[in-house]
Design a protein around this motif. Sequence first.
Motif, PDB file in Angstrom:
ATOM      1  N   HIS A   1       8.928   0.710  -2.182  1.00  0.00           N
ATOM      2  CA  HIS A   1       9.579   2.003  -2.418  1.00  0.00           C
ATOM      3  C   HIS A   1      10.053   2.629  -1.111  1.00  0.00           C
ATOM      4  O   HIS A   1      11.103   3.287  -1.086  1.00  0.00           O
ATOM      5  CB  HIS A   1       8.632   2.938  -3.155  1.00  0.00           C
ATOM      6  CG  HIS A   1       8.437   2.578  -4.596  1.00  0.00           C
ATOM      7  ND1 HIS A   1       9.031   3.271  -5.628  1.00  0.00           N
ATOM      8  CD2 HIS A   1       7.746   1.563  -5.175  1.00  0.00           C
ATOM      9  CE1 HIS A   1       8.704   2.720  -6.775  1.00  0.00           C
ATOM     10  NE2 HIS A   1       7.920   1.678  -6.530  1.00  0.00           N
TER      11      HIS A   1
ATOM     12  N   GLY B   1      -1.140   3.966  -5.764  1.00  0.00           N
ATOM     13  CA  GLY B   1      -0.216   3.566  -6.823  1.00  0.00           C
ATOM     14  C   GLY B   1       0.237   4.745  -7.660  1.00  0.00           C
ATOM     15  O   GLY B   1       1.408   4.843  -8.040  1.00  0.00           O
TER      16      GLY B   1
ATOM     17  N   SER C   1       4.101   6.059  -7.818  1.00  0.00           N
ATOM     18  CA  SER C   1       4.766   6.083  -9.127  1.00  0.00           C
ATOM     19  C   SER C   1       5.157   7.490  -9.540  1.00  0.00           C
ATOM     20  O   SER C   1       6.121   7.678 -10.298  1.00  0.00           O
ATOM     21  CB  SER C   1       3.846   5.487 -10.195  1.00  0.00           C
ATOM     22  OG  SER C   1       3.568   4.140  -9.924  1.00  0.00           O
TER      23      SER C   1
ATOM     24  N   GLN D   1       1.692  -7.331  -2.559  1.00  0.00           N
ATOM     25  CA  GLN D   1       2.234  -6.129  -3.182  1.00  0.00           C
ATOM     26  C   GLN D   1       3.731  -6.270  -3.475  1.00  0.00           C
ATOM     27  O   GLN D   1       4.222  -5.782  -4.497  1.00  0.00           O
ATOM     28  CB  GLN D   1       1.973  -4.912  -2.295  1.00  0.00           C
ATOM     29  CG  GLN D   1       0.525  -4.450  -2.286  1.00  0.00           C
ATOM     30  CD  GLN D   1       0.043  -4.052  -3.666  1.00  0.00           C
ATOM     31  OE1 GLN D   1       0.785  -3.471  -4.452  1.00  0.00           O
ATOM     32  NE2 GLN D   1      -1.207  -4.377  -3.972  1.00  0.00           N
TER      33      GLN D   1
ATOM     34  N   GLN E   1       5.287  -6.326  -7.400  1.00  0.00           N
ATOM     35  CA  GLN E   1       6.247  -5.310  -7.828  1.00  0.00           C
ATOM     36  C   GLN E   1       7.667  -5.865  -7.986  1.00  0.00           C
ATOM     37  O   GLN E   1       8.363  -5.519  -8.938  1.00  0.00           O
ATOM     38  CB  GLN E   1       6.238  -4.146  -6.835  1.00  0.00           C
ATOM     39  CG  GLN E   1       4.905  -3.405  -6.810  1.00  0.00           C
ATOM     40  CD  GLN E   1       4.885  -2.250  -5.824  1.00  0.00           C
ATOM     41  OE1 GLN E   1       5.728  -1.366  -5.871  1.00  0.00           O
ATOM     42  NE2 GLN E   1       3.917  -2.260  -4.920  1.00  0.00           N
ATOM     43  N   THR E   2       8.085  -6.729  -7.053  1.00  0.00           N
ATOM     44  CA  THR E   2       9.463  -7.219  -7.087  1.00  0.00           C
ATOM     45  C   THR E   2       9.646  -8.389  -8.047  1.00  0.00           C
ATOM     46  O   THR E   2      10.655  -8.474  -8.759  1.00  0.00           O
ATOM     47  CB  THR E   2       9.912  -7.649  -5.678  1.00  0.00           C
ATOM     48  OG1 THR E   2       9.777  -6.545  -4.786  1.00  0.00           O
ATOM     49  CG2 THR E   2      11.348  -8.125  -5.676  1.00  0.00           C
TER      50      THR E   2
ATOM     51  N   GLU F   1       4.177  -2.048 -12.179  1.00  0.00           N
ATOM     52  CA  GLU F   1       4.330  -0.708 -11.640  1.00  0.00           C
ATOM     53  C   GLU F   1       3.409  -0.539 -10.426  1.00  0.00           C
ATOM     54  O   GLU F   1       2.381  -1.221 -10.328  1.00  0.00           O
ATOM     55  CB  GLU F   1       3.983   0.336 -12.704  1.00  0.00           C
ATOM     56  CG  GLU F   1       4.979   0.409 -13.845  1.00  0.00           C
ATOM     57  CD  GLU F   1       6.363   0.848 -13.374  1.00  0.00           C
ATOM     58  OE1 GLU F   1       6.446   1.748 -12.512  1.00  0.00           O
ATOM     59  OE2 GLU F   1       7.352   0.275 -13.864  1.00  0.00           O
ATOM     60  N   PRO F   2       3.758   0.350  -9.487  1.00  0.00           N
ATOM     61  CA  PRO F   2       2.912   0.523  -8.294  1.00  0.00           C
ATOM     62  C   PRO F   2       1.451   0.807  -8.613  1.00  0.00           C
ATOM     63  O   PRO F   2       0.557   0.319  -7.925  1.00  0.00           O
ATOM     64  CB  PRO F   2       3.571   1.704  -7.579  1.00  0.00           C
ATOM     65  CG  PRO F   2       4.999   1.637  -7.984  1.00  0.00           C
ATOM     66  CD  PRO F   2       4.996   1.158  -9.407  1.00  0.00           C
TER      67      PRO F   2
ATOM     68  N   ALA G   1      -0.082  -2.511  -9.634  1.00  0.00           N
ATOM     69  CA  ALA G   1      -0.144  -3.377  -8.459  1.00  0.00           C
ATOM     70  C   ALA G   1      -1.214  -2.905  -7.492  1.00  0.00           C
ATOM     71  O   ALA G   1      -1.903  -3.712  -6.860  1.00  0.00           O
ATOM     72  CB  ALA G   1       1.219  -3.408  -7.762  1.00  0.00           C
TER      73      ALA G   1
END
Length: 497
Positions: free
Chosen positions: A41, A161, A165, A291, A295-296, A301-302, A305
């Motif tokens: 992010h 997280g 988010s 991480q 996520q990628t 979602e953070p 994760a």
Amino acid sequence: MEIENGIRLHSARGRWVVLAAALGSGMAMLDGSVVNVALPHIGADLGASLAALQWTVNAYLLTLAGLILLGGSLGDRYGRRRVFLIGVAWFALASGLCAIAPTVGVLIAARALQGIGGALLTPGSLALLQATFHPDDRSGAVGAWSGLGGVATAVGPFLGGWLVSGPGWRWIFVLNLPVAVAVALLTVRHVPESRDEQATGRFDVPGAVLAALALGGVTFALTEAAEGFSPAVAVSAVAGLLLGFAFLRVERRTPEPMLPLGLFSSRLFSAVNLVTLAVYGALSGVMFFLQVQLQTVSGFEPLVAGVAFAPVTVLMLLFSARSGQLANRTGPRLPLTAGPLIAAAGVLLMLRIGAHADYWTDVFPAAVVFGAGLTLLVAPLTATVLAAVDVRRAGIASGVNNAAARAAGLLAVAALPLLTGLSGDQYRVPSAVDSAFRTAVLICAGALAAGGLLALLTVPGKPAPAKSEPDATWYCAATAPPVDPGHECPGSTAETP
């Protein structure tokens, strides 16, 4: 001056002192555990390249690793409470700068400033307990401090997280500000000042500067080489190596060196520090890539994760003390060999984490096996480092081992993208990330296996003599070994950030 006789743990003041020290170290621990969760992010928001994200992590580690031993010495000389408070304030101000950073360059600079605050704060938290409490209560105070730190370790990924988010990644740094205010108020009101009246001589400022510059040169070369070879990369690499050589010469000639090279005359101390480099380098590399992969590539979602590897922390909180006791009975060779090999198996299980990963069938088993290996390994590793030297040098031995762990993490995060072929904006491309992650997993598993093999060949199988055997009781995190530079800390092998 030491506190006469010391205060008692179960007194009201004793509990406040433990809380102040735990909140201070927990602030740095919490920050370290949430930044990796926020990296994707941060990159998207600031338009950062992969190299910039590496520096977001490494700028902090660079100044922390280079200055952490000096920070402990400053506390001994000028007052542990004073230097601890300066570290808390410094860390908070740098966190505020991170939170409002308009560009990734400002963020990286602020993270470097955070590392300086951490170098003053981190050793100070444990040194305060050592100097403040009655000798009979020191182990208990460190245990309580360590347990509270374990809570911060467990809560950190979940909180990070949730913040990423929800309110956004900047709030992971804003969070430090009220915590720092609380720590400062508690410290001023309840923590007595102490210092080492026998601390004399000059500080090893040249050594600290050369160490940081050498690490910085090598780190810059490794990071920028992923974007392509250039004269700047070559100059940085050569300069880093020359500065490293100069650092060793200065340490050899300085009357009171930051890094006493005589410690490495112990074959066991040298070997265990090499194991530390392998283990903590692999750990940092895995956590950096994991991480981004979750996520990628996997689309987590953070928040999910962030807590994906919570089983690692839970296992260490529940069973690290027993691992230390096992090593005391069997000798360190067994856990220092088996621990890295089991952790390597857990890392290899991460190869199952891909585009359609399911948490319970793909992520959870890897987390459990990886956590089991670290749980078996971390406590005996720390205890063996301390047992490898004379008891009066246990503090500096612990500090050196901690610095080695930080440096290993720094170099791993710098080198792995180069070794895996990931660069530029490719961290936003799922296929590129997935390919690089799988290569990184194999490299990190190999490093862990090499650490286990080295322990098998160099670490004795019998328990250390009782007169120098540390009490391996409390451990709460895997980020680095304990720090208490310049201090003998009887019965203390607690983890710090």
